[in-house]
Design a protein around this motif. Structure first.
Motif, PDB file in Angstrom:
ATOM      1  N   THR A 176      -6.797   0.729  -0.414  1.00 52.62           N
ATOM      2  CA  THR A 176      -6.240  -0.364  -1.230  1.00 52.62           C
ATOM      3  C   THR A 176      -5.535  -1.059  -1.906  1.00 52.62           C
ATOM      4  O   THR A 176      -6.322  -1.050  -2.685  1.00 52.62           O
ATOM      5  CB  THR A 176      -7.059  -1.385  -0.111  1.00 52.62           C
ATOM      6  OG1 THR A 176      -7.487  -0.056   1.502  1.00 52.62           O
ATOM      7  CG2 THR A 176      -6.760  -2.406   0.370  1.00 52.62           C
ATOM      8  N   SER A 204      -9.751  -3.665   5.277  1.00 52.53           N
ATOM      9  CA  SER A 204      -9.265  -2.717   4.202  1.00 52.53           C
ATOM     10  C   SER A 204      -8.938  -1.688   5.872  1.00 52.53           C
ATOM     11  O   SER A 204      -7.639  -0.831   6.007  1.00 52.53           O
ATOM     12  CB  SER A 204      -9.910  -1.925   3.551  1.00 52.53           C
ATOM     13  OG  SER A 204     -10.167  -2.800   2.350  1.00 52.53           O
ATOM     14  N   LEU A 241      -5.337  -8.672   0.520  1.00 50.58           N
ATOM     15  CA  LEU A 241      -5.162  -7.101   0.498  1.00 50.58           C
ATOM     16  C   LEU A 241      -4.091  -6.631   1.374  1.00 50.58           C
ATOM     17  O   LEU A 241      -3.934  -7.194   2.015  1.00 50.58           O
ATOM     18  CB  LEU A 241      -5.722  -6.289   1.470  1.00 50.58           C
ATOM     19  CG  LEU A 241      -7.754  -7.138   0.338  1.00 50.58           C
ATOM     20  CD1 LEU A 241      -8.370  -6.033   2.001  1.00 50.58           C
ATOM     21  CD2 LEU A 241      -7.583  -6.551  -0.872  1.00 50.58           C
ATOM     22  N   ARG A 244      -0.795  -2.832   1.476  1.00 44.82           N
ATOM     23  CA  ARG A 244      -0.951  -1.254   1.669  1.00 44.82           C
ATOM     24  C   ARG A 244       0.074  -1.157   0.283  1.00 44.82           C
ATOM     25  O   ARG A 244      -0.299   0.338   0.074  1.00 44.82           O
ATOM     26  CB  ARG A 244      -0.517  -0.613   2.659  1.00 44.82           C
ATOM     27  CG  ARG A 244      -1.231  -0.901   3.857  1.00 44.82           C
ATOM     28  CD  ARG A 244      -0.881   0.142   4.850  1.00 44.82           C
ATOM     29  NE  ARG A 244       0.873  -0.741   5.940  1.00 44.82           N
ATOM     30  CZ  ARG A 244       0.248  -2.043   6.586  1.00 44.82           C
ATOM     31  NH1 ARG A 244      -1.197  -2.273   7.386  1.00 44.82           N
ATOM     32  NH2 ARG A 244       1.144  -1.782   6.494  1.00 44.82           N
ATOM     33  N   GLN A 272     -15.099   2.498  -1.054  1.00 42.12           N
ATOM     34  CA  GLN A 272     -15.956   2.056  -0.576  1.00 42.12           C
ATOM     35  C   GLN A 272     -16.609   2.088   0.741  1.00 42.12           C
ATOM     36  O   GLN A 272     -16.909   3.147   0.801  1.00 42.12           O
ATOM     37  CB  GLN A 272     -15.153   0.017  -0.045  1.00 42.12           C
ATOM     38  CG  GLN A 272     -13.607  -0.190  -0.958  1.00 42.12           C
ATOM     39  CD  GLN A 272     -13.283  -1.074   0.222  1.00 42.12           C
ATOM     40  OE1 GLN A 272     -13.996  -2.109   0.205  1.00 42.12           O
ATOM     41  NE2 GLN A 272     -11.991  -1.258   0.231  1.00 42.12           N
TER      42      GLN A 272
END
Length: 369
Positions: free
Chosen positions: A8, A155, A215, A217, A227
């Motif tokens: 992300t 994300s 955030l 793409r 993560q």
């Protein structure tokens, strides 16, 4: 819960601490300054002096409306773009406190106006109105991994193409109710925290903190490359003593860090048992990577620490120098604990970890996109 997601991107991020924004905070940390200062734990009602790092202009004693709203407005003004809270631009709000100090103020004063800010739902609803956000808002609270949870869920929404961009916004401002609770546990005392230092008595400090991240793409010069979150469900407050819970959180990131030269921004509040466990597990898996904590200067910004410290880490990468563990001295729990600032020219990423009551653990890998 780990995320096998595409990286992300971070289009923008920023933070607010007792020093100021992330750039001012980074400069202060590099200079070895502490924002923590002695404050009566019960505010206007006095009590023992404890180390707190309060933002300038933040009234520690609760007011109507809460005194932190102007600080939040200042930070939110830096968020790029419009239409947050609309169907394709969701907002994820995280905190461990919201306006809980207002509930304490209501119980003490009987002023029902405090109730407008005291619960997570009312607090976020009021905040959204103040900042002009639409109704597409998801709220998370899971103690000191709250911000990590918001980042991971944002994300996932992006990976599923349910949004064009996502805003993660986190805030935790101190009040006598919050500090009084930690003081009752005896870990918030007159001592300043010294994260990862091997000494006889542990202590923590608490600090105001807020942060945001936009955030996407495909835009931004930083990426969340991996993560992970793991909750041991082992005990109401404690970790599994053998460190296996923290290791379960780190396991999904081992492949992501393979071949990288990275440094470690740990949780590092200054407590002894958790600090020893965290540093020993990190040394076992990532020996040779320098480990730092900044809570000896900023205090523990509670549920917001994961994103506050991510924004500072990103600022450090941009200037090419990371602060050391401010306030701590040798001997440290492990040789990898960095007590002084160091150059980042030889590193390509940073592994950021947070840990919470009850064995909740979080980790993310921040790198150049």
């Amino acid at each position: 819960m780990s995320a096998t997601l595409p990286p992300t991107r971070i289009a923008a991020c920023g933070a607010l601490t007792a020093f100021g924004d992330e750039a001012v905070t980074l400069a202060a940390l590099l200079a070895g300054r502490r924002a923590l200062a002695p404050v009566p734990v019960l505010g206007a009602d006095g009590g023992d002096l404890v180390p707190l790092a309060l933002c300038a202009g933040h009234s520690y004693d609760e007011t109507v409306p809460p005194g932190w709203i102007e600080l939040v407005r200042t930070l939110a003004a830096r968020i790029p773009g419009e239409g947050w809270g609309s169907p394709r631009r969701p907002v994820f709000v995280t905190s461990s406190n919201f306006g809980v100090g207002s509930l304490h103020a209501f119980r003490r004063t009987g002023d029902t106006a405090h109730l407008n800010y005291g619960t997570p739902f009312r607090c976020v609803d009021w905040l959204a109105g103040q900042l002009g956000w639409g109704p597409n808002i998801t709220t998370f609270s899971h103690a000191c991994v709250s911000a990590h949870l918001g980042l991971l869920q944002a994300s996932r929404v992006l990976a599923a193409n349910l949004a064009d961009e996502a805003l993660v916004f986190t805030f935790d401002f101190l009040s006598p109710f919050v500090a009084g609770g930690f003081h009752a546990l005896k870990i918030l005392n007159a001592d300043l925290p010294t994260p990862y230092q091997d000494r006889a008595t542990g202590s923590i400090g608490l600090g105001d903190g807020a942060a945001f991240a936009v955030l996407t793409r495909d835009r931004g010069d930083f990426a969340l490359s991996a993560q992970s979150l793991h909750n041991e469900m082992h005990h109401f407050t404690a970790n599994q003593a053998d460190g296996s819970g923290f290791e379960a959180c780190l396991a999904p990131l081992l492949a992501a860090t393979a071949g990288r030269r990275f440094w470690l921004k740990g949780h590092g509040t200054g407590t002894l048992e958790a600090g020893r466990l965290e540093s020993s597990v990190l040394a076992r898996h990532f020996g040779g990577s320098p480990l730092v904590s900044w809570k000896g200067s900023l205090g523990h910004t509670l549920g917001s620490c994961g994103l506050v410290e991510l924004a500072i880490a990103a600022a450090a990468i941009r200037v090419g120098r990371a602060p050391g563990t401010v306030g701590s001295e040798a001997p440290a729990f492990t040789p990898d604990v960095a007590l002084s600032p160091f150059d980042l020219a030889g590193f390509d990423s940073v592994l950021c970890t947070s840990n919470a009551f009850g064995g909740a653990h979080a980790a993310l890998l921040l790198s150049h996109a």
